[in-house]
Design an enzyme around this catalytic site. Structure first.
Site, PDB file in Angstrom:
ATOM      1  N   GLU A 116      -5.175  -5.083  10.481  1.00  0.00           N
ATOM      2  CA  GLU A 116      -4.182  -4.039  10.711  1.00  0.00           C
ATOM      3  C   GLU A 116      -4.492  -3.318  12.019  1.00  0.00           C
ATOM      4  OE1 GLU A 116      -2.242  -2.835   6.647  1.00  0.00           O
ATOM      5  OE2 GLU A 116      -3.807  -1.432   7.187  1.00  0.00           O
ATOM      6  N   SER A 156       3.647  -2.210  10.400  1.00  0.00           N
ATOM      7  CA  SER A 156       5.086  -2.258  10.665  1.00  0.00           C
ATOM      8  C   SER A 156       5.730  -3.590  10.294  1.00  0.00           C
ATOM      9  CB  SER A 156       5.380  -1.901  12.135  1.00  0.00           C
ATOM     10  OG  SER A 156       4.981  -0.567  12.407  1.00  0.00           O
ATOM     11  N   GLY A 180       3.019  -1.145   4.282  1.00  0.00           N
ATOM     12  CA  GLY A 180       3.038   0.287   3.993  1.00  0.00           C
ATOM     13  C   GLY A 180       4.446   0.740   3.658  1.00  0.00           C
ATOM     14  N   GLY A 181       5.093   1.366   4.623  1.00  0.00           N
ATOM     15  CA  GLY A 181       6.409   1.980   4.407  1.00  0.00           C
ATOM     16  C   GLY A 181       7.422   1.078   3.711  1.00  0.00           C
ATOM     17  N   ASN A 238       0.868  -1.182   0.000  1.00  0.00           N
ATOM     18  CA  ASN A 238       0.000   0.000   0.000  1.00  0.00           C
ATOM     19  C   ASN A 238       0.901   1.227   0.000  1.00  0.00           C
ATOM     20  OD1 ASN A 238      -1.762   2.054   0.496  1.00  0.00           O
ATOM     21  ND2 ASN A 238      -2.426   1.338   2.509  1.00  0.00           N
ATOM     22  N   TRP A 239       0.998   1.854  -1.155  1.00  0.00           N
ATOM     23  CA  TRP A 239       1.938   2.983  -1.293  1.00  0.00           C
ATOM     24  C   TRP A 239       1.432   4.252  -0.593  1.00  0.00           C
ATOM     25  CZ3 TRP A 239       3.861   2.784  -7.133  1.00  0.00           C
ATOM     26  CH2 TRP A 239       4.524   1.572  -7.346  1.00  0.00           C
ATOM     27  N   LYS A 240       0.167   4.263  -0.216  1.00  0.00           N
ATOM     28  CA  LYS A 240      -0.432   5.441   0.431  1.00  0.00           C
ATOM     29  C   LYS A 240      -0.148   6.709  -0.410  1.00  0.00           C
ATOM     30  CE  LYS A 240      -0.213   3.091   4.837  1.00  0.00           C
ATOM     31  NZ  LYS A 240      -0.115   3.151   6.291  1.00  0.00           N
ATOM     32  N   GLU A 246      -6.892   4.435   7.895  1.00  0.00           N
ATOM     33  CA  GLU A 246      -6.734   5.875   7.613  1.00  0.00           C
ATOM     34  C   GLU A 246      -7.993   6.444   6.981  1.00  0.00           C
ATOM     35  OE1 GLU A 246      -2.979   5.365   5.599  1.00  0.00           O
ATOM     36  OE2 GLU A 246      -2.133   4.758   7.526  1.00  0.00           O
ATOM     37  N   HIS A 249      -9.456   0.878   4.907  1.00  0.00           N
ATOM     38  CA  HIS A 249      -8.184   1.099   5.606  1.00  0.00           C
ATOM     39  C   HIS A 249      -8.428   2.008   6.806  1.00  0.00           C
ATOM     40  CE1 HIS A 249      -4.117   2.347   6.514  1.00  0.00           C
ATOM     41  NE2 HIS A 249      -3.726   1.270   5.875  1.00  0.00           N
ATOM     42  N   GLY A 256       2.661   2.190  10.902  1.00  0.00           N
ATOM     43  CA  GLY A 256       3.618   3.295  10.778  1.00  0.00           C
ATOM     44  C   GLY A 256       4.315   3.656  12.079  1.00  0.00           C
TER      45      GLY A 256
HETATM   46  P1  13P Z   1       3.178   0.334   7.707  1.00  0.00           P
HETATM   47  O1  13P Z   1       3.691  -0.965   7.085  1.00  0.00           O
HETATM   48  O2  13P Z   1       3.895   1.542   7.208  1.00  0.00           O
HETATM   49  O3  13P Z   1       3.093   0.219   9.193  1.00  0.00           O
HETATM   50  O4  13P Z   1       1.664   0.504   7.174  1.00  0.00           O
HETATM   51  C1  13P Z   1       0.798  -0.561   7.238  1.00  0.00           C
HETATM   52  C2  13P Z   1      -0.413  -0.227   6.465  1.00  0.00           C
HETATM   53  O5  13P Z   1      -1.199   0.624   6.864  1.00  0.00           O
HETATM   54  C3  13P Z   1      -0.636  -0.936   5.195  1.00  0.00           C
HETATM   55  O6  13P Z   1      -1.927  -0.700   4.706  1.00  0.00           O
END
Ligand code: 13P
Length: 252
Positions: free
Chosen positions: A167, A212, A233-234, A9-11, A97, A95, A173
């Protein structure tokens, strides 16, 4: 056997140049017959170009969100048909967010899930508790509520063409991943909740862990019996790190 999935997920990250470099590195190194399926989810505006760059590779494309409505006067929205039109196979819905920052309700998320499936997109349904929920011992209550909204609207059989991602919000994050045991406990709870309605669907649905995940902790998380890969994510923005996570999913 549930084929593991590792999805990135590149956000709100990337540019045409950065995406091009990342996809070039991923497609050059991702084996055509990898054990785990690989999905990348760039921001809307880059989807079409990423679809072109991924052509001929076994890496699949997903979006990060979708409108619950099919078409009409919904300024700024993107429909499931449009995502399908530009080459998406998957879409993330619910998600945390979106749920927390953009106030998406369980019901709206359920409608997005249904909208995605109506155009043959596979929804990746995210569920997860906040830290306060966990501390108040309400994790299962929250997950059940999020899951039940989708079950109520679409039914358990809809999960034959869906993926779930657990999640925990406190792990996203933050660098603080759930322990493999914490993840396994919630994944088993989700599977049992599906199993109360259909043993077959429960046995076949992929449940990914997100929060994470890094190259250094992926293998121990993916080794848990009900963890079928990850939503990253990251670490999905760095080719080496993401490929190492993919490799960890392939060794189970
Ligand atoms: P991180 O891997 O950056 O913690 O993010 C997880 C995430 O929200 C994937 O959708």
């Amino acid at each position: 056997m549930r084929r593991p999935i590792v999805a990135g997920n590149w956000k709100l990250h990337g540019s045409r140049a950065e995406n091009g470099r990342l996809i070039e590195e991923l497609t050059a190194q991702f084996p055509a017959k990898a054990v785990a399926a690989c999905i990348v989810c760039p921001p809307f505006v880059y989807l079409q170009e990423c679809a072109r760059l991924l052509r001929g590779s076994s890496i699949e494309l997903g979006a990060q969100d979708v409108c619950a409505e099919a078409q009409g006067a919904f300024t700024g929205e993107v429909s499931a048909a449009m995502l399908k039109d530009v080459g998406c196979e998957y879409v993330i819905v619910g998600h945390s967010e979106r749920r927390l920052i953009y106030r998406e309700s369980d019901q709206l998320v359920a409608r997005k899930f249904a909208a995605a499936q109506s155009k043959s997109l596979v929804p990746i349904l995210c569920v997860g508790e906040q830290l306060a929920d966990r501390e108040a011992d309400r994790t299962e209550e929250v997950i059940a509520r999020q899951l039940d909204a989708v079950l109520a609207l679409s039914g358990v059989d809809a999960f034959a063409n869906a993926v779930i991602a657990y999640e925990p919000v406190w792990a996203i994050g933050t660098g603080r991943n759930a322990t493999p045991e914490q993840a396994q406990q919630v994944h088993a709870f989700i599977r049992a909740r599906l199993g109360a309605r259909s043993d077959k669907i429960a046995a076949e649905t992929r449940i990914l862990y997100g929060g994470s995940v890094k190259a250094g902790n992926a293998a121990e998380l993916f080794a848990m019996p009900d963890v079928d890969g990850g939503l990253i994510g990251g670490a999905s923005l760095k080719a080496d790190e993401f490929l190492a996570i993919l490799a960890a999913a392939g060794t189970q």
